[in-house]
Design a protein around this motif. Structure first.
Motif, PDB file in Angstrom:
ATOM      1  N   UNK A 228       0.819  -1.209   0.000  1.00  0.00           N
ATOM      2  CA  UNK A 228       0.000   0.000   0.000  1.00  0.00           C
ATOM      3  C   UNK A 228       0.850   1.255   0.000  1.00  0.00           C
ATOM      4  N   UNK A 229       2.079   1.149   0.545  1.00  0.00           N
ATOM      5  CA  UNK A 229       2.991   2.299   0.581  1.00  0.00           C
ATOM      6  C   UNK A 229       3.629   2.570  -0.783  1.00  0.00           C
ATOM      7  N   UNK A 230       3.612   1.600  -1.663  1.00  0.00           N
ATOM      8  CA  UNK A 230       4.015   1.676  -3.073  1.00  0.00           C
ATOM      9  C   UNK A 230       5.498   1.947  -3.264  1.00  0.00           C
ATOM     10  N   UNK A 231       5.948   3.183  -2.991  1.00  0.00           N
ATOM     11  CA  UNK A 231       7.311   3.579  -3.345  1.00  0.00           C
ATOM     12  C   UNK A 231       8.239   3.619  -2.135  1.00  0.00           C
ATOM     13  N   UNK A 232       9.541   3.693  -2.409  1.00  0.00           N
ATOM     14  CA  UNK A 232      10.570   3.434  -1.418  1.00  0.00           C
ATOM     15  C   UNK A 232      10.530   4.293  -0.152  1.00  0.00           C
ATOM     16  N   UNK A 233      10.386   5.617  -0.217  1.00  0.00           N
ATOM     17  CA  UNK A 233      10.477   6.388   1.041  1.00  0.00           C
ATOM     18  C   UNK A 233       9.485   5.921   2.101  1.00  0.00           C
ATOM     19  N   UNK A 234       8.246   5.632   1.691  1.00  0.00           N
ATOM     20  CA  UNK A 234       7.206   5.264   2.653  1.00  0.00           C
ATOM     21  C   UNK A 234       7.264   3.779   2.988  1.00  0.00           C
ATOM     22  N   UNK A 235       7.705   2.955   2.028  1.00  0.00           N
ATOM     23  CA  UNK A 235       7.942   1.538   2.319  1.00  0.00           C
ATOM     24  C   UNK A 235       9.029   1.420   3.380  1.00  0.00           C
ATOM     25  N   UNK A 270       5.740  12.173 -14.151  1.00  0.00           N
ATOM     26  CA  UNK A 270       4.457  12.517 -13.532  1.00  0.00           C
ATOM     27  C   UNK A 270       3.762  11.276 -12.970  1.00  0.00           C
ATOM     28  N   UNK A 271       3.902  10.127 -13.666  1.00  0.00           N
ATOM     29  CA  UNK A 271       3.265   8.900 -13.181  1.00  0.00           C
ATOM     30  C   UNK A 271       3.902   8.438 -11.875  1.00  0.00           C
ATOM     31  N   UNK A 272       5.231   8.513 -11.790  1.00  0.00           N
ATOM     32  CA  UNK A 272       5.930   8.127 -10.570  1.00  0.00           C
ATOM     33  C   UNK A 272       5.584   9.068  -9.420  1.00  0.00           C
ATOM     34  N   UNK A 273       5.459  10.352  -9.722  1.00  0.00           N
ATOM     35  CA  UNK A 273       5.083  11.316  -8.685  1.00  0.00           C
ATOM     36  C   UNK A 273       3.687  11.025  -8.150  1.00  0.00           C
ATOM     37  N   UNK A 274       2.773  10.635  -9.052  1.00  0.00           N
ATOM     38  CA  UNK A 274       1.403  10.306  -8.634  1.00  0.00           C
ATOM     39  C   UNK A 274       1.406   9.087  -7.708  1.00  0.00           C
ATOM     40  N   UNK A 277       2.644  10.069  -4.283  1.00  0.00           N
ATOM     41  CA  UNK A 277       1.615  10.749  -3.487  1.00  0.00           C
ATOM     42  C   UNK A 277       0.613   9.753  -2.905  1.00  0.00           C
ATOM     43  N   UNK A 278       0.255   8.723  -3.703  1.00  0.00           N
ATOM     44  CA  UNK A 278      -0.641   7.678  -3.201  1.00  0.00           C
ATOM     45  C   UNK A 278      -0.009   6.972  -2.013  1.00  0.00           C
ATOM     46  N   UNK A 280       2.223   8.172   0.065  1.00  0.00           N
ATOM     47  CA  UNK A 280       2.242   9.071   1.216  1.00  0.00           C
ATOM     48  C   UNK A 280       0.875   9.107   1.902  1.00  0.00           C
ATOM     49  N   UNK A 281      -0.203   9.203   1.111  1.00  0.00           N
ATOM     50  CA  UNK A 281      -1.553   9.232   1.687  1.00  0.00           C
ATOM     51  C   UNK A 281      -1.842   7.950   2.449  1.00  0.00           C
ATOM     52  N   UNK A 282      -1.470   6.816   1.852  1.00  0.00           N
ATOM     53  CA  UNK A 282      -1.709   5.528   2.511  1.00  0.00           C
ATOM     54  C   UNK A 282      -0.913   5.438   3.815  1.00  0.00           C
ATOM     55  N   UNK A 283       0.360   5.830   3.771  1.00  0.00           N
ATOM     56  CA  UNK A 283       1.203   5.776   4.969  1.00  0.00           C
ATOM     57  C   UNK A 283       0.601   6.615   6.095  1.00  0.00           C
ATOM     58  N   UNK A 284       0.183   7.834   5.775  1.00  0.00           N
ATOM     59  CA  UNK A 284      -0.407   8.711   6.802  1.00  0.00           C
ATOM     60  C   UNK A 284      -1.711   8.136   7.346  1.00  0.00           C
ATOM     61  N   UNK A 285      -2.521   7.533   6.452  1.00  0.00           N
ATOM     62  CA  UNK A 285      -3.784   6.919   6.895  1.00  0.00           C
ATOM     63  C   UNK A 285      -3.522   5.697   7.771  1.00  0.00           C
ATOM     64  N   UNK A 286      -2.471   4.962   7.465  1.00  0.00           N
ATOM     65  CA  UNK A 286      -2.175   3.727   8.208  1.00  0.00           C
ATOM     66  C   UNK A 286      -1.666   4.016   9.612  1.00  0.00           C
ATOM     67  N   UNK A 287      -0.773   5.015   9.742  1.00  0.00           N
ATOM     68  CA  UNK A 287      -0.086   5.216  11.005  1.00  0.00           C
ATOM     69  C   UNK A 287      -0.591   6.400  11.812  1.00  0.00           C
ATOM     70  N   UNK A 288      -1.106   7.424  11.157  1.00  0.00           N
ATOM     71  CA  UNK A 288      -1.588   8.614  11.840  1.00  0.00           C
ATOM     72  C   UNK A 288      -0.448   9.283  12.617  1.00  0.00           C
ATOM     73  N   UNK A 289      -0.080   8.757  13.778  1.00  0.00           N
ATOM     74  CA  UNK A 289       1.038   9.315  14.561  1.00  0.00           C
ATOM     75  C   UNK A 289       1.949   8.155  14.979  1.00  0.00           C
TER      76      UNK A 289
END
Length: 461
Positions: A228-235, A270-274, A277-278, A280-289
């Motif tokens: 769900x985190x998709x790309x490396x920084x959030x994974x 642009x596709x990689x940036x999109x 962003x997905x 990042x949204x998933x990571x924030x939704x998963x962990x909150x704080x």
């Protein structure tokens, strides 16, 4: 005495020739089928067997030249036992042709479409057969003693979960400013740098996945990367948090330098940036704080281990990340069998089950001990009980929502903080009965481990 050779029998008619060809064709197919079945049987028998060495997993997406350079450096600078696994995200740069030419030196898989960084790495993790596993960016050029020193660090203390290298192209604490101008000079620098020295090991809150080593035991405890985190920084951040949740340390080894041919910050389309962003949204939704969760574990619930004895006790339970999942739930893995999870035990449900079911990986499932079969009506009674709040005296199976919107799952007389709305939704907590408790009443209820969302896994071997 001269030996007379037997003359080959000549086929006189076209029908005889065709019969002969058909027989050869049938014999060939039979041989292929028998060989395939023997290989399949051998594969099944050895599926759970591992070799005492390191599985080095490299992913790619239209980066064939980087992959070639990376593989060559592994071969040239690694003397320990290892295997190389390449997982490609459906590239169009001819990488499969190159990998075929390596004649089995590299195990590889070409995905049918782009699964992103996490998806490709997970496929590699499923393929890995080593007792240790190393995730490696194809931008990496390996050096003298790189893997040797990482392994020394990893095995030095059972409280170490994962170990990272240092490099010229990484961000943060793992970055080293180079003193060389060419790859040749780089190798000279690395040889001098990579002299084993435990005084140069340091703990960190987060490690780069560009060169990351951990044991198979850790994979069994923590599980796969969250797709769900998709790309490396959030994974990266997600996995590091999950490792630290288990009280394990993240360490980078200053005596294990590798060279990166490109900087950590790449120009993205642009596709990689999109996709980023997905993620990042998933990571924030998963962990909150997320760091509040870690602080809570460290200071409130006593699940922050400081010595090997406590860690060994946790290992005996073998729950790993599953300890952060709720009880009184129905789950399934790759097969159609549905299990009821309660008291750290999974029990197969016999009959037709129409209730909510959560899909988990086989690694997650295996952590729970197998118990006796439950009939469908017995499970329904259990679910009705928790959904209806039938055991409020034991505070089991209900949801308590605080004034600030925070949620607790009440389980066996404990309160377990649900870390985010995404976690509540993933475990179908929104369908459970709700109870109201005063703040003073909540304080009297002991804390259990927090509940986190399950890992998203979109593929299987």
């Amino acid at each position: 005495m001269r030996r007379i050779k037997n003359k080959a029998k000549r086929l006189k008619r076209k029908s005889e020739l065709q019969t002969h060809v058909n027989k050869r064709f049938e014999d060939s197919n039979r041989g292929l089928e028998e060989g395939y079945q023997q290989g399949l049987e051998a594969g099944f028998k050895s599926f759970d067997s591992y070799f005492d060495g390191t599985s080095i997993i490299v992913t790619s997406h239209n980066e064939a030249e980087s992959v070639k350079r990376c593989i060559e450096s592994i071969i040239n600078y690694t003397s320990l036992s290892y295997e190389i696994i390449v997982v490609d995200n459906n590239s169009s740069d001819g990488i499969e042709h190159y990998l075929k030419q390596l004649n089995g030196m590299v195990r590889y898989h070409i995905l049918s479409h782009n699964h992103g960084f996490a998806g490709a790495m997970n496929r590699g993790l499923m393929m890995a057969k080593g007792t240790t596993i190393l995730l490696l960016s194809n931008d990496v050029v390996c050096t003298d003693n790189w893997l040797h020193n990482l392994l020394i660090c990893l095995k030095s203390n059972p409280s170490i979960g994962i170990v990272g290298a240092v490099s010229n192209g990484m961000n943060g604490e793992q970055r080293i400013e180079p003193f060389y101008r060419s790859v040749e000079n780089m190798q000279e620098f690395a040889t001098l740098n990579n002299i084993s020295d435990p005084s140069r090991w340091s703990t960190s809150e987060r490690l780069s996945f560009q060169c990351l080593l951990f044991s198979r035991d850790l994979l069994e405890k923590v599980g796969f990367l969250d797709e769900g985190c998709i790309e490396r920084p959030y994974v990266e951040e997600d996995y590091c948090i999950r490792v630290r949740n288990l009280g394990l340390k993240l360490v980078y080894a200053g005596d294990a330098f590798v060279h990166l041919t490109s900087d950590d910050k790449k120009i993205r389309g642009s596709e990689e940036e999109a996709e980023k962003k997905k993620g990042l949204l998933y990571f924030n939704d998963k962990w909150n704080k997320p760091y509040e969760v870690l602080n809570s574990l460290a200071h409130n619930s006593g699940i922050h281990w400081t010595d090997a004895r406590q860690l060994a006790e946790w290992d005996e339970r073998r729950l790993g990340e599953s300890a952060f999942y709720p009880q009184a739930i129905a789950v399934k893995g790759l097969t159609e069998t549905i299990f009821w999870i309660e008291d750290g035990v999974r029990r197969a449900i016999e009959g037709i089950w129409d209730g909510p079911v959560i899909q988990l990986s086989q690694i997650d499932l295996r952590r729970w001990t197998i118990g006796p079969v439950l009939k469908e009506e017995e499970v329904q009674q259990k679910l009705d009980l928790v959904q209806g709040g039938g055991q409020l005296t034991e505070l089991h199976g209900s949801i308590c929502i605080k004034a600030d919107g925070g949620m607790y799952y009440m389980e066996k007389g404990m309160k377990r903080a649900i870390v985010s709305p995404l976690a509540a939704e993933a475990w179908f907590m929104n369908s459970r009965s709700q109870i109201s408790l005063l703040e003073s009443e909540l304080l009297d209820v002991p804390d259990g481990l927090p509940i986190i969302g399950p890992t998203k896994l979109r593929q299987a071997l």
